[in-house]
Design a protein around this motif. Sequence first.
Motif, PDB file in Angstrom:
ATOM      1  N   ILE A 110     -16.865  55.709 -23.593  1.00 42.52           N
ATOM      2  CA  ILE A 110     -15.797  56.653 -23.270  1.00 42.52           C
ATOM      3  C   ILE A 110     -14.482  55.933 -22.959  1.00 42.52           C
ATOM      4  O   ILE A 110     -13.441  56.573 -22.859  1.00 42.52           O
ATOM      5  N   HIS A 111     -14.540  54.622 -22.815  1.00 48.50           N
ATOM      6  CA  HIS A 111     -13.314  53.823 -22.679  1.00 48.50           C
ATOM      7  C   HIS A 111     -13.609  52.410 -23.142  1.00 48.50           C
ATOM      8  O   HIS A 111     -14.666  51.859 -22.844  1.00 48.50           O
ATOM      9  N   ASN A 112     -12.654  51.839 -23.872  1.00 49.22           N
ATOM     10  CA  ASN A 112     -12.865  50.510 -24.442  1.00 49.22           C
ATOM     11  C   ASN A 112     -11.558  49.738 -24.423  1.00 49.22           C
ATOM     12  O   ASN A 112     -10.576  50.151 -25.036  1.00 49.22           O
ATOM     13  N   SER A 113     -11.522  48.640 -23.685  1.00 53.74           N
ATOM     14  CA  SER A 113     -10.336  47.777 -23.697  1.00 53.74           C
ATOM     15  C   SER A 113     -10.626  46.552 -24.560  1.00 53.74           C
ATOM     16  O   SER A 113     -11.753  46.052 -24.587  1.00 53.74           O
ATOM     17  N   TYR A 114      -9.609  46.084 -25.277  1.00 49.87           N
ATOM     18  CA  TYR A 114      -9.793  44.929 -26.152  1.00 49.87           C
ATOM     19  C   TYR A 114      -8.510  44.105 -26.299  1.00 49.87           C
ATOM     20  O   TYR A 114      -8.451  43.194 -27.118  1.00 49.87           O
ATOM     21  N   ASN A 115      -7.487  44.441 -25.517  1.00 54.79           N
ATOM     22  CA  ASN A 115      -6.202  43.756 -25.672  1.00 54.79           C
ATOM     23  C   ASN A 115      -5.824  42.897 -24.472  1.00 54.79           C
ATOM     24  O   ASN A 115      -4.661  42.546 -24.295  1.00 54.79           O
ATOM     25  N   THR A 116      -6.794  42.552 -23.619  1.00 56.45           N
ATOM     26  CA  THR A 116      -6.547  41.625 -22.516  1.00 56.45           C
ATOM     27  C   THR A 116      -7.516  40.449 -22.657  1.00 56.45           C
ATOM     28  O   THR A 116      -8.330  40.404 -23.574  1.00 56.45           O
ATOM     29  N   GLU A 118      -9.749  39.745 -20.312  1.00 52.70           N
ATOM     30  CA  GLU A 118     -11.004  40.156 -19.672  1.00 52.70           C
ATOM     31  C   GLU A 118     -11.211  41.650 -19.934  1.00 52.70           C
ATOM     32  O   GLU A 118     -10.769  42.503 -19.165  1.00 52.70           O
ATOM     33  N   ASN A 119     -11.882  41.945 -21.040  1.00 51.62           N
ATOM     34  CA  ASN A 119     -12.041  43.327 -21.484  1.00 51.62           C
ATOM     35  C   ASN A 119     -13.357  43.930 -21.012  1.00 51.62           C
ATOM     36  O   ASN A 119     -14.391  43.251 -20.983  1.00 51.62           O
ATOM     37  N   TYR A 120     -13.289  45.217 -20.671  1.00 47.60           N
ATOM     38  CA  TYR A 120     -14.459  45.952 -20.202  1.00 47.60           C
ATOM     39  C   TYR A 120     -14.590  47.262 -20.981  1.00 47.60           C
ATOM     40  O   TYR A 120     -13.608  47.800 -21.500  1.00 47.60           O
ATOM     41  N   SER A 159     -17.454  43.178 -22.007  1.00 43.63           N
ATOM     42  CA  SER A 159     -17.404  43.074 -23.460  1.00 43.63           C
ATOM     43  C   SER A 159     -17.569  41.624 -23.895  1.00 43.63           C
ATOM     44  O   SER A 159     -17.248  40.688 -23.155  1.00 43.63           O
ATOM     45  N   ILE A 160     -18.051  41.418 -25.121  1.00 44.13           N
ATOM     46  CA  ILE A 160     -18.090  40.050 -25.650  1.00 44.13           C
ATOM     47  C   ILE A 160     -16.667  39.541 -25.864  1.00 44.13           C
ATOM     48  O   ILE A 160     -16.469  38.326 -26.021  1.00 44.13           O
ATOM     49  N   LEU A 161     -15.694  40.459 -25.844  1.00 42.34           N
ATOM     50  CA  LEU A 161     -14.283  40.063 -25.866  1.00 42.34           C
ATOM     51  C   LEU A 161     -13.782  39.913 -24.435  1.00 42.34           C
ATOM     52  O   LEU A 161     -12.823  40.555 -24.005  1.00 42.34           O
ATOM     53  N   ASN A 162     -14.467  39.087 -23.695  1.00 40.67           N
ATOM     54  CA  ASN A 162     -14.119  38.798 -22.306  1.00 40.67           C
ATOM     55  C   ASN A 162     -14.319  37.308 -22.106  1.00 40.67           C
ATOM     56  O   ASN A 162     -15.398  36.769 -22.386  1.00 40.67           O
ATOM     57  N   MET A 163     -13.304  36.624 -21.632  1.00 47.20           N
ATOM     58  CA  MET A 163     -13.365  35.165 -21.526  1.00 47.20           C
ATOM     59  C   MET A 163     -14.381  34.693 -20.491  1.00 47.20           C
ATOM     60  O   MET A 163     -14.709  33.508 -20.440  1.00 47.20           O
ATOM     61  N   LYS A 164     -14.900  35.638 -19.677  1.00 49.81           N
ATOM     62  CA  LYS A 164     -15.955  35.291 -18.720  1.00 49.81           C
ATOM     63  C   LYS A 164     -17.355  35.444 -19.329  1.00 49.81           C
ATOM     64  O   LYS A 164     -18.346  35.074 -18.703  1.00 49.81           O
ATOM     65  N   SER A 165     -17.422  35.999 -20.528  1.00 51.11           N
ATOM     66  CA  SER A 165     -18.714  36.272 -21.158  1.00 51.11           C
ATOM     67  C   SER A 165     -19.319  34.993 -21.732  1.00 51.11           C
ATOM     68  O   SER A 165     -18.644  34.218 -22.423  1.00 51.11           O
TER      69      SER A 165
END
Length: 274
Positions: A110-116, A118-120, A159-165
């Motif tokens: 229901i919400h997806n961030s991908y432009n930072t 650290e995405n959640y 998200s796998i698009l998270n530098m902490k992942s």
Amino acid sequence: MQQIFNFIIRNSNRLLFLLLLGISLALTIQSHSFHKSRVISSANFLSGGVYEKINHVNEYLNLRTENDELVLENARLKSLLFNKEDTTKAPLPDSIKGVKPADIIVSKVIHNSYNTHENYITLNSGANDGIKPDMGVINSLGIIGVIDNTSPRYSTVISILNMKSHINAKLKKSNHFGSLTWNGKSTGVVQLEDVPRLASIRKGDTIVTGGQSVIFPEGINIGTVDKIYIKTGTSYYVIDVKLFNDMTNLGHVYIIKSKDRDELINLEKKEKDE
């Protein structure tokens, strides 16, 4: 009153003529069916036109009432739509190695961030549905991320698009493992680090989840090898992995329960304590 009498006297001949003309026309119409039908047709046309104009005026005057009724009807329909149970739920995947269908929870993004950096991702399922932190999240194309936090009805995903992942992954054609990370640049490319230079790698090779993970089953798709680098000062590769998933366009997902996770973590903790 005197003026009316004066008008009649002055125009008596004309008025008499009009009266006799009217009587003759009436007698003609009454005695001839053709003339009668023509008069009725003309009268209907005239009255119909008048009624149509009157109806248009009434419709215009009633527009506000009709608009109010339409607003109420739209509100009712939207209420039904928004409260209707989602009947387009994604079917369970045919098979995931080592995972039973009962251990898979279907949810929706229901919400997806991908432009930072650290995405959640937010899902419309939570603790009430059996979701817990550190469960793996995938869809039909590959991995999405790992459950971070939950509330009774919702949950957030790293998200796998998270530098902490950091996710254990490997080359599908061999057992050469590495750590899947993201450098924060492209939404379609992640990096597989610490792959030994002994590994035989070619562009287009498939990358999947590794067997060393307690979160994801082995063999879940991730992407394909796009570019290969040598990590400076080491004997390891860094591989750019082109994702199978479009991480900017996510719908239904699957959350994987891991019954063995707690047991494995406790065992590893025990070994470290010893």
